[in-house]
Design a protein around this motif. Structure first.
Motif, PDB file in Angstrom:
ATOM      1  N   TYR A 115       1.744  20.237   8.369  1.00 56.47           N
ATOM      2  CA  TYR A 115       2.311  20.293   7.005  1.00 56.47           C
ATOM      3  C   TYR A 115       1.939  19.051   6.185  1.00 56.47           C
ATOM      4  CZ  TYR A 115       5.099  24.033   9.069  1.00 56.47           C
ATOM      5  OH  TYR A 115       5.492  25.176   9.722  1.00 56.47           O
ATOM      6  N   PRO A 116       0.646  18.759   6.080  1.00 53.46           N
ATOM      7  CA  PRO A 116       0.247  17.577   5.300  1.00 53.46           C
ATOM      8  C   PRO A 116       0.583  17.745   3.826  1.00 53.46           C
ATOM      9  CG  PRO A 116      -1.661  18.929   5.800  1.00 53.46           C
ATOM     10  CD  PRO A 116      -0.518  19.513   6.567  1.00 53.46           C
ATOM     11  N   LYS A 117       0.897  16.624   3.180  1.00 55.47           N
ATOM     12  CA  LYS A 117       1.262  16.682   1.767  1.00 55.47           C
ATOM     13  C   LYS A 117       0.052  16.882   0.866  1.00 55.47           C
ATOM     14  CE  LYS A 117       5.417  13.934   2.416  1.00 55.47           C
ATOM     15  NZ  LYS A 117       6.233  12.791   1.971  1.00 55.47           N
ATOM     16  N   HIS A 118      -1.110  16.441   1.335  1.00 52.99           N
ATOM     17  CA  HIS A 118      -2.327  16.606   0.542  1.00 52.99           C
ATOM     18  C   HIS A 118      -3.524  16.691   1.482  1.00 52.99           C
ATOM     19  CE1 HIS A 118      -4.832  16.300  -3.083  1.00 52.99           C
ATOM     20  NE2 HIS A 118      -5.647  15.590  -2.341  1.00 52.99           N
ATOM     21  N   ILE A 119      -4.452  17.583   1.149  1.00 49.19           N
ATOM     22  CA  ILE A 119      -5.683  17.753   1.928  1.00 49.19           C
ATOM     23  C   ILE A 119      -6.876  17.590   0.999  1.00 49.19           C
ATOM     24  CG2 ILE A 119      -7.057  19.332   3.339  1.00 49.19           C
ATOM     25  CD1 ILE A 119      -4.405  20.815   3.967  1.00 49.19           C
ATOM     26  N   ALA A 143       4.691   7.031   6.232  1.00 51.53           N
ATOM     27  CA  ALA A 143       4.169   6.974   4.856  1.00 51.53           C
ATOM     28  C   ALA A 143       4.596   8.202   4.067  1.00 51.53           C
ATOM     29  CB  ALA A 143       2.645   6.872   4.887  1.00 51.53           C
ATOM     30  N   ASP A 144       4.988   7.989   2.815  1.00 51.24           N
ATOM     31  CA  ASP A 144       5.395   9.089   1.950  1.00 51.24           C
ATOM     32  C   ASP A 144       4.208   9.755   1.261  1.00 51.24           C
ATOM     33  OD1 ASP A 144       8.124   8.730   2.471  1.00 51.24           O
ATOM     34  OD2 ASP A 144       8.257   7.143   0.961  1.00 51.24           O
ATOM     35  N   ASN A 145       3.156   8.976   1.004  1.00 48.09           N
ATOM     36  CA  ASN A 145       2.025   9.467   0.221  1.00 48.09           C
ATOM     37  C   ASN A 145       0.739   9.296   1.024  1.00 48.09           C
ATOM     38  OD1 ASN A 145       0.405  10.379  -1.852  1.00 48.09           O
ATOM     39  ND2 ASN A 145       0.578   8.523  -3.086  1.00 48.09           N
ATOM     40  N   TYR A 146       0.220  10.389   1.522  1.00 45.82           N
ATOM     41  CA  TYR A 146      -1.020  10.313   2.298  1.00 45.82           C
ATOM     42  C   TYR A 146      -1.793  11.615   2.160  1.00 45.82           C
ATOM     43  CZ  TYR A 146       1.387  13.202   5.760  1.00 45.82           C
ATOM     44  OH  TYR A 146       2.063  14.223   6.382  1.00 45.82           O
ATOM     45  N   ASN A 147      -3.097  11.525   2.403  1.00 40.88           N
ATOM     46  CA  ASN A 147      -3.913  12.735   2.433  1.00 40.88           C
ATOM     47  C   ASN A 147      -4.792  12.723   3.679  1.00 40.88           C
ATOM     48  OD1 ASN A 147      -5.635  10.760   0.584  1.00 40.88           O
ATOM     49  ND2 ASN A 147      -7.065  12.217   1.498  1.00 40.88           N
ATOM     50  N   ILE A 148      -5.173  13.923   4.101  1.00 39.92           N
ATOM     51  CA  ILE A 148      -6.053  14.082   5.249  1.00 39.92           C
ATOM     52  C   ILE A 148      -7.414  14.523   4.736  1.00 39.92           C
ATOM     53  CG2 ILE A 148      -6.371  15.189   7.486  1.00 39.92           C
ATOM     54  CD1 ILE A 148      -3.786  13.540   7.230  1.00 39.92           C
ATOM     55  N   ASP A 149      -8.453  13.759   5.056  1.00 41.86           N
ATOM     56  CA  ASP A 149      -9.815  14.112   4.661  1.00 41.86           C
ATOM     57  C   ASP A 149     -10.459  14.971   5.742  1.00 41.86           C
ATOM     58  OD1 ASP A 149      -9.548  12.672   2.367  1.00 41.86           O
ATOM     59  OD2 ASP A 149     -10.735  10.961   3.026  1.00 41.86           O
ATOM     60  N   ILE A 178       0.862  -1.190   0.000  1.00 45.79           N
ATOM     61  CA  ILE A 178       0.000   0.000   0.000  1.00 45.79           C
ATOM     62  C   ILE A 178       0.892   1.232   0.000  1.00 45.79           C
ATOM     63  CG2 ILE A 178      -1.679   1.322   1.345  1.00 45.79           C
ATOM     64  CD1 ILE A 178      -2.814  -1.374   2.322  1.00 45.79           C
ATOM     65  N   ASN A 179       0.651   2.122  -0.941  1.00 44.75           N
ATOM     66  CA  ASN A 179       1.523   3.291  -1.085  1.00 44.75           C
ATOM     67  C   ASN A 179       0.781   4.618  -1.054  1.00 44.75           C
ATOM     68  OD1 ASN A 179       0.357   3.286  -3.686  1.00 44.75           O
ATOM     69  ND2 ASN A 179       2.088   2.144  -4.533  1.00 44.75           N
ATOM     70  N   ARG A 180      -0.486   4.572  -0.685  1.00 49.24           N
ATOM     71  CA  ARG A 180      -1.252   5.809  -0.485  1.00 49.24           C
ATOM     72  C   ARG A 180      -2.276   5.582   0.621  1.00 49.24           C
ATOM     73  NH1 ARG A 180      -6.128   7.898  -2.422  1.00 49.24           N
ATOM     74  NH2 ARG A 180      -6.242  10.185  -2.340  1.00 49.24           N
ATOM     75  N   PHE A 181      -2.318   6.502   1.573  1.00 44.50           N
ATOM     76  CA  PHE A 181      -3.217   6.390   2.713  1.00 44.50           C
ATOM     77  C   PHE A 181      -4.127   7.607   2.779  1.00 44.50           C
ATOM     78  CE2 PHE A 181       0.490   3.900   3.612  1.00 44.50           C
ATOM     79  CZ  PHE A 181       0.016   2.767   4.261  1.00 44.50           C
ATOM     80  N   SER A 182      -5.401   7.360   3.047  1.00 41.88           N
ATOM     81  CA  SER A 182      -6.388   8.436   3.150  1.00 41.88           C
ATOM     82  C   SER A 182      -6.970   8.409   4.563  1.00 41.88           C
ATOM     83  CB  SER A 182      -7.494   8.239   2.105  1.00 41.88           C
ATOM     84  OG  SER A 182      -8.430   9.291   2.161  1.00 41.88           O
ATOM     85  N   LEU A 183      -6.606   9.396   5.380  1.00 41.18           N
ATOM     86  CA  LEU A 183      -6.994   9.429   6.791  1.00 41.18           C
ATOM     87  C   LEU A 183      -8.215  10.313   6.991  1.00 41.18           C
ATOM     88  CD1 LEU A 183      -6.240   8.660   9.759  1.00 41.18           C
ATOM     89  CD2 LEU A 183      -4.898  10.776   9.823  1.00 41.18           C
TER      90      LEU A 183
END
Length: 202
Positions: A184-188, A154-160, A116-121
């Protein structure tokens, strides 16, 4: 050269939650035989693989429900079987939805090892009262701990996150953003609350 017309995306649904959120209209259950479900899921993967094994799989998304409620080994075994039955590309994006209350270091480590290389929290808010009103089972403290853990592994994740929550003011929204940006999230991903017919808070 990759044949884009031959690419296939696979969605895996894990329909179990500790508690169904008040706004949720997805297929999900607060109880059920998770082991039996995964057994049926694996049989379906084998069955569908007989027809689609020639297709290149470039994305796999594990959603729910709350996929992180399941034992990490079940996720690992499912992905291993998927690779055996389908042409999953080496650089395929493999994503999983996780909730703060069901994420721990062991599960996260196992998820990363499984590919798994992407996580969505799913955080939604850092306001405990707003979380309670929409039926979330985690609190702001758990959300912050989960973000710290995720960002360290994790290198690739986003915060929902969610806006237009019950009784949420512009100032409340700004406070959520201030806390969120301090990590400092990488993606929101920011979603507006939509009251779907048949949900608990509709």
């Amino acid at each position: 050269m990759k044949n884009l017309n031959n690419s296939l995306g696979i969605y895996i649904h894990i329909p179990f939650c500790r508690k169904k959120c008040g706004y949720c209209d997805f297929l999900s259950y607060e109880s059920g035989d998770i082991e039996e479900y995964f057994s049926a899921l694996k049989r379906e993967i084998v069955f569908m693989g007989e027809f689609l094994s020639h297709r290149n799989v470039d994305t796999v998304f594990i959603g729910g429900g709350t996929p992180s409620i399941a034992d990490a080994k079940e996720i690992t075994d499912t992905l291993s079987l998927l690779r055996d039955c389908f042409g999953v590309e080496d650089n395929a994006e493999i994503s999983i939805e996780i909730n703060p209350d069901s994420l721990d270091e062991r599960k996260l480590s196992e998820n990363v090892k499984s590919g798994i290389n992407r996580f969505s929290l799913g955080v939604q808010s850092f306001d405990d009262e707003k979380l309670r009103l929409i039926g979330r089972v985690h609190d702001s403290s758990e959300a912050k701990s989960a973000i710290k853990l995720l960002s360290s592994r994790a290198d690739n994740y986003n915060i929902d996150m969610m806006m237009a929550l019950p009784n949420q003011s512009i100032e409340d929204l700004k406070k959520d953003l201030e806390i969120l940006l301090s990590f400092y999230p990488k993606h929101i991903s920011y979603y507006s609350l939509i009251l779907e017919e048949g949900t608990l808070i509709s």
